[in-house]
Scaffold this motif. Structure first.
Motif, PDB file in Angstrom:
ATOM      1  N   ALA A 146       8.374   6.095   6.707  1.00  0.00           N
ATOM      2  CA  ALA A 146       7.773   5.346   7.814  1.00  0.00           C
ATOM      3  C   ALA A 146       6.382   4.848   7.430  1.00  0.00           C
ATOM      4  N   LEU A 147       5.616   5.695   6.775  1.00  0.00           N
ATOM      5  CA  LEU A 147       4.254   5.316   6.401  1.00  0.00           C
ATOM      6  C   LEU A 147       4.254   4.139   5.412  1.00  0.00           C
ATOM      7  N   ARG A 148       5.181   4.178   4.487  1.00  0.00           N
ATOM      8  CA  ARG A 148       5.268   3.081   3.502  1.00  0.00           C
ATOM      9  C   ARG A 148       5.618   1.764   4.179  1.00  0.00           C
ATOM     10  N   LEU A 149       6.596   1.833   5.093  1.00  0.00           N
ATOM     11  CA  LEU A 149       6.998   0.605   5.787  1.00  0.00           C
ATOM     12  C   LEU A 149       5.870   0.077   6.661  1.00  0.00           C
ATOM     13  N   PHE A 150       5.191   1.006   7.307  1.00  0.00           N
ATOM     14  CA  PHE A 150       4.044   0.619   8.133  1.00  0.00           C
ATOM     15  C   PHE A 150       3.021  -0.130   7.294  1.00  0.00           C
ATOM     16  N   HIS A 151       2.770   0.418   6.137  1.00  0.00           N
ATOM     17  CA  HIS A 151       1.757  -0.162   5.274  1.00  0.00           C
ATOM     18  C   HIS A 151       2.169  -1.552   4.806  1.00  0.00           C
ATOM     19  N   LYS A 152       3.449  -1.710   4.527  1.00  0.00           N
ATOM     20  CA  LYS A 152       3.933  -3.029   4.110  1.00  0.00           C
ATOM     21  C   LYS A 152       3.710  -4.052   5.221  1.00  0.00           C
ATOM     22  N   ALA A 153       4.001  -3.622   6.428  1.00  0.00           N
ATOM     23  CA  ALA A 153       3.860  -4.554   7.550  1.00  0.00           C
ATOM     24  C   ALA A 153       2.394  -4.880   7.827  1.00  0.00           C
ATOM     25  N   LEU A 154       1.524  -3.886   7.697  1.00  0.00           N
ATOM     26  CA  LEU A 154       0.119  -4.091   8.084  1.00  0.00           C
ATOM     27  C   LEU A 154      -0.740  -4.641   6.954  1.00  0.00           C
ATOM     28  N   GLY A 155      -0.256  -4.548   5.706  1.00  0.00           N
ATOM     29  CA  GLY A 155      -1.065  -4.993   4.572  1.00  0.00           C
ATOM     30  C   GLY A 155      -2.019  -3.909   4.123  1.00  0.00           C
ATOM     31  N   GLY A 156      -2.883  -4.259   3.192  1.00  0.00           N
ATOM     32  CA  GLY A 156      -3.718  -3.241   2.546  1.00  0.00           C
ATOM     33  C   GLY A 156      -5.033  -2.943   3.234  1.00  0.00           C
ATOM     34  N   ARG A 157      -5.473  -3.812   4.153  1.00  0.00           N
ATOM     35  CA  ARG A 157      -6.785  -3.615   4.779  1.00  0.00           C
ATOM     36  C   ARG A 157      -6.667  -2.666   5.961  1.00  0.00           C
ATOM     37  N   VAL A 158      -6.478  -1.418   5.605  1.00  0.00           N
ATOM     38  CA  VAL A 158      -6.158  -0.412   6.604  1.00  0.00           C
ATOM     39  C   VAL A 158      -6.990   0.833   6.342  1.00  0.00           C
ATOM     40  N   VAL A 159      -7.436   1.477   7.417  1.00  0.00           N
ATOM     41  CA  VAL A 159      -7.942   2.846   7.282  1.00  0.00           C
ATOM     42  C   VAL A 159      -7.051   3.748   8.128  1.00  0.00           C
ATOM     43  N   TRP A 160      -6.455   4.712   7.476  1.00  0.00           N
ATOM     44  CA  TRP A 160      -5.618   5.704   8.161  1.00  0.00           C
ATOM     45  C   TRP A 160      -6.520   6.796   8.697  1.00  0.00           C
ATOM     46  N   VAL A 161      -6.283   7.173   9.926  1.00  0.00           N
ATOM     47  CA  VAL A 161      -7.061   8.270  10.506  1.00  0.00           C
ATOM     48  C   VAL A 161      -6.085   9.384  10.845  1.00  0.00           C
ATOM     49  N   ASN A 162      -6.284  10.510  10.228  1.00  0.00           N
ATOM     50  CA  ASN A 162      -5.272  11.555  10.246  1.00  0.00           C
ATOM     51  C   ASN A 162      -5.734  12.808  10.986  1.00  0.00           C
ATOM     52  N   ALA A 163      -4.767  13.471  11.629  1.00  0.00           N
ATOM     53  CA  ALA A 163      -4.992  14.802  12.211  1.00  0.00           C
ATOM     54  C   ALA A 163      -4.207  15.809  11.386  1.00  0.00           C
ATOM     55  N   ALA A 164      -4.555  17.069  11.501  1.00  0.00           N
ATOM     56  CA  ALA A 164      -3.910  18.098  10.682  1.00  0.00           C
ATOM     57  C   ALA A 164      -2.398  18.049  10.820  1.00  0.00           C
ATOM     58  N   GLY A 165      -1.737  18.063   9.688  1.00  0.00           N
ATOM     59  CA  GLY A 165      -0.278  18.035   9.660  1.00  0.00           C
ATOM     60  C   GLY A 165       0.197  17.867   8.237  1.00  0.00           C
ATOM     61  N   CYS A 166       1.513  17.678   8.080  1.00  0.00           N
ATOM     62  CA  CYS A 166       2.080  17.547   6.733  1.00  0.00           C
ATOM     63  C   CYS A 166       1.390  16.443   5.949  1.00  0.00           C
TER      64      CYS A 166
END
Lengths: 320, 425
Positions: free
Chosen positions: A33-53
């Protein structure tokens, strides 16, 4: 969804923003899912993460991402997104940084963080109309800590904290919290469920969501080989069965208005989905628990009866 | 890595005048808001709590009127507020925020994170005692609970000091030799809602004293970076923690430099500690915050009576100004540390810190007296300072003092009558 950059699966080839070689488990549904998301959104992204896998995607000094990353805390990734969005907005407004340096802000958390400990922070961010994306990968338990039940664990699942015993033969007795409906109740511009088994559905939803300013929220089913006790090669198969048995409806809600993007003409029996997962093994061996299986099946049918009544036969039924 | 020249080296010092001409009457809260305005902060994540709320109300109003160009966002909790404060700083904004007591504790997890992220925000804490029992009145338990977070901790006595120390805090925090956040503390009610004359510095001069924040690695599309990431090799964790410690120690020198510069600009002198009649004193009180004004009054009165007393005020609590404290207190007959906080089962936090600072000093005071008082809004009277001096003189001769819990007879009578009502006797 008329004009799209993604007409066929081939269009998904393009640039990948997640390099191979991540420390995640083999067969992890979240990374798809993360890879597909990234493809759709392009490279100008900052991921903001909470504790998890997914937190373990980046362990110093390695990152598989070509984009930026911010780990916050378990409860407050959406607030972390708020800070970055607000800072970029004001710095652009004050002409301290050029518009080209702007980033799309994307929260990525598991169901554990999304469903309760981080719910206040998410509710606040949606209510404030924060312009961000949220990808919740739902593996239906606290996967990273060894698969304890979360608020997203479905009825009948074995987890490390809901072991089936003679006293509690069905395993987890609670119900899965309906995060889609909780999010939808805030009436954000866009909420959707997605599945790694349906990449075109997923990517077009992301593409559609991009048109809206404000919260754009996604829940992806995320089969988890070690927790679900499945073969690592069966991740996509499981996700597909979840959709086809109707236990994981693919839908979207635009400003609260729900629309199913895939309506199975005939639901496969949920048993097909359950019986190949070790976390539901106790429903079949040593004694078959028809009562539990039937209860799960009944709930799915009740859900879809309402959907069929509302959406089938209408012009834009979403039948594919 | 020094990014500003010390103006004191370039510019002749202006004449220092004791007059308060040009001062405006304002509360400590409004002085804090003015500091944020003069520092031209970019971003204010906010959440209300008594007695801090007036700060964010004032800032909201200025922004709504267009008098201040900053973005203010009300978050859903202090935990979220502090998260946003940290991440916005990492994106390159100058960030101001404020809270009190329960709010500080609710967001506590994020304090360690903000410091570890090396995000140089300034957080104003308006001291209020921590529940339970719940109250609105001040003490320093909330402030001192943050002592291990990595924040630079500063304490204020007057409304002017509130304004000035916030400006100094930005200057020190944002210095690349430090890059740690600051907490500037003011006592609830006693400062937050007390109007005093405050001189507002000129905005152009503040701009020159405190240039725009220059973040080392901000989030930018053209330069991807990963922040706050996991370190699973134990030596890495130690390495980063040691780095924080060493950077925090740098803050003493950087603060002193900034104070020189501050004086050159604004004609007010600060240091990590303030010595009030300490140099020739035999008996010294150590304390911090707005109650030091009462202590100074007591010292002055006792001096007039011929008692050799003084008061050492701690302005900086982290980094701990060890050398300044040692130099101020070595050779004294006795020292009394007045803690407006309590660590149940031990006593006062400052006592432990000051005592350990003095332990290895050759000419250490013969006794360090632990005193606890003025907790949860309870006041301190000049008589109590006299009593503390008597105890210092007594224990200087012999004995090992246990923490002294100050309670006046009139206060005890009040409590007794309330207890009678409470238990329905």
């Amino acid at each position: 969804m008329s004009r799209t950059r993604f007409s066929t699966l081939k269009d998904l080839l393009g640039e990948d923003y997640v390099e191979p070689g991540t420390p995640l488990c083999a067969g992890c549904g979240a990374i798809i899912a993360l890879r597909l998301f990234h493809k759709a959104l392009g490279g100008r992204v900052v991921w903001v993460n909470a504790a998890g896998c997914i937190t373990l995607l980046i362990v110093y000094p390695f990152t598989p991402l070509k984009s930026s990353w911010m780990y916050t805390a378990m409860a407050s990734a959406p607030a972390g997104a708020q800070g970055i969005r607000d800072a970029l907005d004001i710095l652009i407004e004050k002409e301290r940084i050029p518009v080209e340096e702007d980033l799309k802000v994307v929260v990525v958390t598991g169901d554990g963080a999304a469903s309760d400990i981080g719910l206040q922070s998410t509710s606040g961010a949606i209510h404030r109309g924060l312009d961000f994306y949220y990808l919740c990968y739902d593996n239906e338990a606290f996967g990273n800590t060894g698969f304890q039940y979360s608020a997203a664990t479905p009825y009948g699942s074995r987890t490390a904290t809901s072991p089936p015993t003679p006293l509690i033969p069905e395993g987890y007795r609670g119900r899965k919290k309906d995060l889609f409906e909780i999010w939808r109740a805030h009436k954000p511009p866009y909420v959707a469920t997605v599945s790694p088994s349906h990449p075109m559905d997923m990517i077009r939803k992301i593409e559609k969501a991009e048109k809206y300013k404000g919260p754009k929220l996604f829940i992806s089913i995320s089969p988890c080989p070690p927790g679900w006790i499945i073969e690592t090669m069966d991740t996509v198969k499981l996700a597909k069965l979840a959709v086809e048995t109707g236990i994981w409806p693919l839908k979207e809600a635009v400003y609260g208005e729900v629309h199913h993007t895939y309506i199975p003409r005939r639901l496969k029996p949920v048993e097909e989905y359950l019986k190949i997962q070790g976390r539901f093994k106790h429903l079949f061996y040593p004694v078959r628990r028809d009562d539990v299986i039937a209860k799960i099946q009944r709930e799915i049918e009740e859900y879809w009866r309402i959907v069929y009544d509302k959406e089938l036969g209408k012009e834009d039924s979403g039948l594919t | 890595m020094m990014r500003t020249k010390l103006i004191s080296e370039l510019k002749p010092r202006r004449e220092i005048t004791p007059s308060i001409t040009g001062a405006k009457m304002m509360t400590g809260n409004v002085a804090a808001a003015w500091a944020a305005r003069l520092a031209e902060v970019d971003y204010i994540p906010a959440y209300p709590i008594t007695p801090q709320t007036e700060i964010v109300e004032t800032l909201s109003q200025w922004i709504a009127l267009g008098e201040m160009n900053a973005k203010l966002t009300f978050l859903d909790s202090e935990h979220s507020m502090l998260t946003a404060a940290g991440t916005s700083s990492l994106a390159g904004a100058r960030v101001f925020t404020a809270t009190s007591s329960q709010g500080l504790l609710y967001g506590f997890e994020m304090l360690y994170n903000i410091a570890g992220w090396r995000a140089p925000i300034v957080l104003v804490n308006v001291s209020r005692a921590v529940a339970a029992p719940i109250t609105l009145e001040p003490d320093h338990n909330d402030f001192l609970s943050t002592r291990d977070t990595g924040f630079i901790l500063l304490q204020t006595e007057t409304c002017q000091e509130v304004l000035d120390l916030i400006l100094l805090a930005y200057r020190v925090s944002e210095d690349h030799r430090v890059l740690l956040p600051s907490i500037v503390n003011l006592d609830g009610f006693h400062l937050s809602f007390t109007r005093e004359p405050v001189k507002l510095p000129d905005v152009e001069e503040v701009r020159s004293f405190l240039p725009t924040y220059n973040p080392p690695y901000p989030f930018r599309a053209g330069k991807p970076s990963a922040k706050g990431v996991a370190v699973l090799r134990p030596p890495l964790y130690s390495f980063y923690k040691y780095q924080m410690h060493l950077s925090s120690l740098n803050a003493i020198k950087v603060f002193k430099e900034a104070c020189d510069d501050f004086e050159a600009y604004f004609a007010r002198r600060y240091d990590v500690v303030e010595k009030y009649m300490v140099d020739d004193a035999e008996y010294v009180f150590v304390m911090m915050g707005s109650f030091t004004s009462i202590g100074k009054k007591a010292v002055k009165m006792m001096r007039e009576e011929g008692l050799s007393v003084g008061l050492l005020k701690l302005r900086m609590v982290r980094p701990f100004p060890t050398q300044d404290i040692r130099r101020a207190l070595e050779g004294k007959k006795a020292v009394a540390v007045i803690d407006q906080n309590i660590s149940p089962g031990l006593g006062g936090t400052l006592f432990a810190e000051v005592s350990s600072t003095l332990y290895n000093v050759e000419k250490k005071p013969r006794v360090v007296l632990p005193v606890i008082g003025a907790i949860g809004g309870k006041t301190l009277s000049v008589d109590e300072f006299r009593y503390i001096v008597e105890l210092m003189m007594k224990y200087e001769q012999r004995g090992e003092p246990e923490p002294i819990l100050l309670f006046r007879e009139d206060e005890l009578r009040e409590v007794e009558s309330l207890l009678k009502l409470g238990v329905g006797e």
